[in-house]
Design a protein around this motif. Structure first.
Motif, PDB file in Angstrom:
ATOM      1  N   LYS A 102       0.835  -1.194   0.000  1.00 15.13           N
ATOM      2  CA  LYS A 102       0.000   0.000   0.000  1.00 15.13           C
ATOM      3  C   LYS A 102       0.877   1.255   0.000  1.00 15.13           C
ATOM      4  CE  LYS A 102      -4.117  -1.783   2.347  1.00 15.13           C
ATOM      5  NZ  LYS A 102      -5.012  -1.566   3.504  1.00 15.13           N
ATOM      6  N   SER A 122      -8.723   7.272   2.632  1.00 10.45           N
ATOM      7  CA  SER A 122      -9.347   6.013   2.249  1.00 10.45           C
ATOM      8  C   SER A 122      -9.547   5.903   0.747  1.00 10.45           C
ATOM      9  CB  SER A 122     -10.695   5.872   2.968  1.00 10.45           C
ATOM     10  OG  SER A 122     -11.274   4.616   2.723  1.00 10.45           O
ATOM     11  N   ALA A 123      -9.836   7.032   0.097  1.00 19.87           N
ATOM     12  CA  ALA A 123     -10.062   7.006  -1.355  1.00 19.87           C
ATOM     13  C   ALA A 123      -8.816   6.568  -2.110  1.00 19.87           C
ATOM     14  CB  ALA A 123     -10.518   8.380  -1.836  1.00 19.87           C
ATOM     15  N   TYR A 125      -6.524   4.465  -0.964  1.00 24.15           N
ATOM     16  CA  TYR A 125      -6.404   3.021  -0.767  1.00 24.15           C
ATOM     17  C   TYR A 125      -7.404   2.258  -1.643  1.00 24.15           C
ATOM     18  CZ  TYR A 125      -3.513   4.234   3.258  1.00 24.15           C
ATOM     19  OH  TYR A 125      -2.518   4.729   4.059  1.00 24.15           O
ATOM     20  N   THR A 126      -8.612   2.801  -1.755  1.00 22.67           N
ATOM     21  CA  THR A 126      -9.604   2.158  -2.617  1.00 22.67           C
ATOM     22  C   THR A 126      -9.171   2.225  -4.077  1.00 22.67           C
ATOM     23  OG1 THR A 126     -11.448   2.585  -1.103  1.00 22.67           O
ATOM     24  CG2 THR A 126     -11.996   2.222  -3.406  1.00 22.67           C
ATOM     25  N   ALA A 129      -6.751  -0.506  -4.675  1.00 18.59           N
ATOM     26  CA  ALA A 129      -7.409  -1.811  -4.783  1.00 18.59           C
ATOM     27  C   ALA A 129      -8.087  -1.969  -6.142  1.00 18.59           C
ATOM     28  CB  ALA A 129      -8.424  -1.974  -3.654  1.00 18.59           C
ATOM     29  N   ARG A 130      -8.716  -0.906  -6.635  1.00 19.95           N
ATOM     30  CA  ARG A 130      -9.388  -0.981  -7.944  1.00 19.95           C
ATOM     31  C   ARG A 130      -8.373  -1.218  -9.065  1.00 19.95           C
ATOM     32  NH1 ARG A 130     -13.600   3.973  -6.747  1.00 19.95           N
ATOM     33  NH2 ARG A 130     -15.272   2.685  -5.897  1.00 19.95           N
ATOM     34  N   HIS A 158     -12.352  -1.860   1.305  1.00 20.62           N
ATOM     35  CA  HIS A 158     -11.933  -1.759  -0.095  1.00 20.62           C
ATOM     36  C   HIS A 158     -12.385  -2.993  -0.878  1.00 20.62           C
ATOM     37  CE1 HIS A 158      -9.822   1.523   1.623  1.00 20.62           C
ATOM     38  NE2 HIS A 158      -8.971   0.753   2.284  1.00 20.62           N
ATOM     39  N   ASN A 161     -15.928  -2.478  -1.726  1.00 22.36           N
ATOM     40  CA  ASN A 161     -16.017  -1.487  -2.810  1.00 22.36           C
ATOM     41  C   ASN A 161     -15.791  -2.142  -4.163  1.00 22.36           C
ATOM     42  OD1 ASN A 161     -16.583   1.359  -2.199  1.00 22.36           O
ATOM     43  ND2 ASN A 161     -14.880   1.209  -0.764  1.00 22.36           N
ATOM     44  N   LEU A 162     -14.874  -3.102  -4.231  1.00 24.05           N
ATOM     45  CA  LEU A 162     -14.635  -3.798  -5.491  1.00 24.05           C
ATOM     46  C   LEU A 162     -15.844  -4.634  -5.892  1.00 24.05           C
ATOM     47  CD1 LEU A 162     -10.933  -5.014  -5.097  1.00 24.05           C
ATOM     48  CD2 LEU A 162     -11.800  -2.884  -6.087  1.00 24.05           C
ATOM     49  N   ASP A 165     -18.497  -2.367  -7.378  1.00 22.23           N
ATOM     50  CA  ASP A 165     -18.044  -1.475  -8.441  1.00 22.23           C
ATOM     51  C   ASP A 165     -18.830  -1.756  -9.730  1.00 22.23           C
ATOM     52  OD1 ASP A 165     -16.690   0.128 -10.216  1.00 22.23           O
ATOM     53  OD2 ASP A 165     -14.689  -0.614  -9.703  1.00 22.23           O
ATOM     54  N   ILE A 258     -17.440   6.144   5.456  1.00 29.55           N
ATOM     55  CA  ILE A 258     -17.949   4.910   4.840  1.00 29.55           C
ATOM     56  C   ILE A 258     -18.674   4.077   5.884  1.00 29.55           C
ATOM     57  CG2 ILE A 258     -17.326   2.801   3.632  1.00 29.55           C
ATOM     58  CD1 ILE A 258     -14.777   4.301   2.710  1.00 29.55           C
TER      59      ILE A 258
END
Length: 344
Positions: A102, A122-123, A125-126, A129-130, A158, A161-162, A165, A258
């Motif tokens: 990370k 956090s955005a 890190y997300t 991950a994306r 995260h 979130n995936l 998506d 979140i």
């Protein structure tokens, strides 16, 4: 408040992450630990793609909160190595994996955020991950119909979130492993711990009720300030400034915005989901996870209530942070559950 410090201290971006990648043993015959890199909104992220020549399923591994590297190591708990162990377990069962450093850790470092680390939240890190799941989906031999995500702690945000998506280029997530997930908003979790800690101090005689109430009032005011103004007070009692301060307030506020329960409710129906909780993990006790479990009822949910397993997925009923880096295998309770789950 040591466990609370672990949960959020890793968001303090001025602390350099650590990595044990160079110390990894050679993989078994047929499997390769390939150093890779990919772009996430202008940040070059480095990681390990563990694979073999035979086509098959693959999984993305997402580490714990903040500055935690591809192996699960960080500057707070040390060389934990649990994500490397998870990758090795999965390869033993024919599943390729991608795990990554990370931002702020290992080969990734701070990159474009070097001169303004407080912008990492956090955005970011997300976004990492994306980018990671898209990179994994393009690797030769990866069966994109069986693409899974396994994550620990804050990393589960995260992962979810995936799974939710809906972008045109988003790979479909076949299954989710949510290990000791966040069960509520970040600051609500910490507030609950602050209350529990001061109440325990009053019960033991270490504090008067007036002293305890003063700590709670100061923390509640800090939470309100962070949520409404995006800032943190200069000082807080009882070491709470290590949890919320000017350097990490952006990351904390983004994470706090979140709601895991609302996110879980959006995961596509019938998605196989494995959720673990533990009676030894104050960050993810089974009673605390009930709201999240309820929000996941529409999925193909498996809940595993671990006994005496700490937050880094090893047998240790004390859940002492000082033990997190001790060399021990993943709990057999976890791997027994995975033995069944990975076949779904």
């Amino acid at each position: 408040m040591r466990r609370a410090l672990l949960l959020l201290a890793t968001l303090a971006l001025v602390v350099a992450g650590c990595s044990s990648e160079a110390k990894n043993p050679q993989p078994p015959t047929g499997w390769v630990d390939e150093d890779i890199s990919f772009d996430a909104d202008g940040l070059t992220i480095h990681g390990t793609f563990r694979h073999q020549n035979t086509p098959g399923p693959a999984a993305l591994l997402i580490s714990e909160s903040g500055q935690t590297d591809r192996n699960g190591d960080n500057a707070v708990a040390g060389p934990v190595g649990n994500m490397r162990q998870l990758a090795e377990y999965l390869s033993d069962h024919g599943i390729a994996t991608l795990r990554y450093d990370k931002v702020g850790t290992g080969k990734t470092g701070l990159g474009k955020f070097k001169d303004h680390p407080a912008e990492v939240g956090s955005a970011v890190y997300t976004a990492g991950a994306r980018a990671a799941i898209r990179f994994l989906a393009t690797r030769p031999g990866v069966d994109t119909a069986h693409l899974s995500v396994y994550a620990l702690g804050e990393g589960t945000i995260h992962a979810m979130n995936l799974a939710t998506d809906t972008a045109p280029d988003a790979p479909k997530i076949h299954a989710l492993g949510l290990f000791q997930p966040l069960s509520a908003r970040y600051l609500d979790i910490i507030t609950g711990r602050v209350h529990a800690d001061v109440d325990a101090a009053v019960s033991s005689g270490a504090k008067t009720r007036a002293q305890a109430d003063a700590v709670v009032a100061a923390w509640n005011a800090a939470v309100a300030q962070a949520r409404t103004q995006g800032t943190a007070p200069d000082t807080l009692p009882e070491g709470l400034s290590a949890i919320l301060n000017a350097k990490n307030v952006k990351a904390v506020v983004e994470a706090d915005s979140i709601d895991p329960v609302a996110l879980a409710a959006k995961i596509p129906a019938a998605t196989p989901v494995l959720l673990t909780c533990s009676d030894a993990d104050n960050q993810a006790s089974c009673p605390a996870e009930q709201g999240l479990i309820g929000a996941l009822k529409h999925t193909a949910l498996t809940v595993v209530a671990l006994k005496g397993v700490n937050h880094v997925l090893r047998d240790d009923p004390t859940d002492n942070v000082a033990n997190y880096a001790k060399k021990a295998p993943l709990s057999p309770q976890l791997t027994d559950a995975l033995n069944t789950f990975i076949t779904k």
